[in-house]
Design a protein around this motif. Structure first.
Motif, PDB file in Angstrom:
ATOM      1  N   VAL A  15     -35.687 -62.733  52.864  1.00  0.00           N
ATOM      2  CA  VAL A  15     -36.395 -62.362  51.632  1.00  0.00           C
ATOM      3  C   VAL A  15     -37.570 -61.443  51.933  1.00  0.00           C
ATOM      4  CG1 VAL A  15     -35.740 -64.477  50.463  1.00  0.00           C
ATOM      5  CG2 VAL A  15     -37.897 -64.389  51.665  1.00  0.00           C
ATOM      6  N   ILE A  16     -37.921 -60.681  50.917  1.00  0.00           N
ATOM      7  CA  ILE A  16     -39.102 -59.829  50.978  1.00  0.00           C
ATOM      8  C   ILE A  16     -40.141 -60.461  50.063  1.00  0.00           C
ATOM      9  CG2 ILE A  16     -40.013 -57.531  50.480  1.00  0.00           C
ATOM     10  CD1 ILE A  16     -37.109 -56.514  50.841  1.00  0.00           C
ATOM     11  N   ASP A  17     -41.371 -60.571  50.514  1.00  0.00           N
ATOM     12  CA  ASP A  17     -42.413 -61.209  49.727  1.00  0.00           C
ATOM     13  C   ASP A  17     -42.703 -60.370  48.485  1.00  0.00           C
ATOM     14  OD1 ASP A  17     -44.327 -63.031  48.997  1.00  0.00           O
ATOM     15  OD2 ASP A  17     -45.914 -62.072  50.165  1.00  0.00           O
ATOM     16  N   ASP A  18     -42.590 -60.992  47.340  1.00  0.00           N
ATOM     17  CA  ASP A  18     -42.861 -60.333  46.065  1.00  0.00           C
ATOM     18  C   ASP A  18     -43.883 -61.199  45.316  1.00  0.00           C
ATOM     19  OD1 ASP A  18     -42.698 -58.587  43.960  1.00  0.00           O
ATOM     20  OD2 ASP A  18     -40.931 -59.545  43.090  1.00  0.00           O
ATOM     21  N   PRO A  19     -45.165 -61.060  45.668  1.00  0.00           N
ATOM     22  CA  PRO A  19     -46.168 -61.957  45.087  1.00  0.00           C
ATOM     23  C   PRO A  19     -46.440 -61.642  43.618  1.00  0.00           C
ATOM     24  CG  PRO A  19     -47.238 -60.301  46.411  1.00  0.00           C
ATOM     25  CD  PRO A  19     -45.767 -60.107  46.588  1.00  0.00           C
ATOM     26  N   LEU A  20     -46.849 -62.663  42.914  1.00  0.00           N
ATOM     27  CA  LEU A  20     -47.314 -62.487  41.549  1.00  0.00           C
ATOM     28  C   LEU A  20     -48.683 -61.817  41.597  1.00  0.00           C
ATOM     29  CD1 LEU A  20     -46.199 -65.946  40.160  1.00  0.00           C
ATOM     30  CD2 LEU A  20     -45.158 -63.746  39.694  1.00  0.00           C
ATOM     31  N   PRO A  21     -49.167 -61.245  40.484  1.00  0.00           N
ATOM     32  CA  PRO A  21     -50.416 -60.489  40.524  1.00  0.00           C
ATOM     33  C   PRO A  21     -51.618 -61.255  41.084  1.00  0.00           C
ATOM     34  CG  PRO A  21     -49.311 -60.142  38.430  1.00  0.00           C
ATOM     35  CD  PRO A  21     -48.533 -61.169  39.177  1.00  0.00           C
ATOM     36  N   TRP A  22     -51.684 -62.556  40.929  1.00  0.00           N
ATOM     37  CA  TRP A  22     -52.837 -63.316  41.402  1.00  0.00           C
ATOM     38  C   TRP A  22     -52.652 -63.877  42.815  1.00  0.00           C
ATOM     39  CZ3 TRP A  22     -49.732 -64.777  37.346  1.00  0.00           C
ATOM     40  CH2 TRP A  22     -48.891 -65.850  37.583  1.00  0.00           C
TER      41      TRP A  22
END
Length: 92
Positions: A15-22
């Motif tokens: 997986v590639i890290d796809d963080p939420l805005p916060w």
């Protein structure tokens, strides 16, 4: 639960890290929660083994030239009423 955690641990490299805005960006050693959050992309890339749905179309209906017969009607069977037993006088 341990099986799910084990699968998430194995999928860390995929997986590639796809963080939420916060959320902060994690470069390496993703947590199981962040891996679970990014598993949608992996599942979309894998696809599904199921077939595509077939078009519905219109049914052919009753064959032409074949006569239809009415269904057999049977008489209704009704349960008869039971008569109450007469009470006999008790002897002394």
């Amino acid at each position: 639960m341990p099986l799910l955690t084990w699968q998430l641990w194995l999928a860390r490299e995929l997986v590639i890290d796809d963080p939420l805005p916060w959320q902060k960006l994690i470069v390496n050693k993703l947590t199981p929660g962040r891996v679970a959050q990014s598993m949608g992309g992996v599942l979309a890339a894998i696809g599904t083994p199921s077939h595509f749905p077939k078009p519905r179309g219109k049914s052919p209906g009753w064959p032409e030239g074949q006569t239809r017969k009415r269904r057999i009607r049977y008489p209704t069977v009704k349960k008869g009423t039971t008569k109450q037993k007469q009470q006999q006088p008790k002897s002394a």
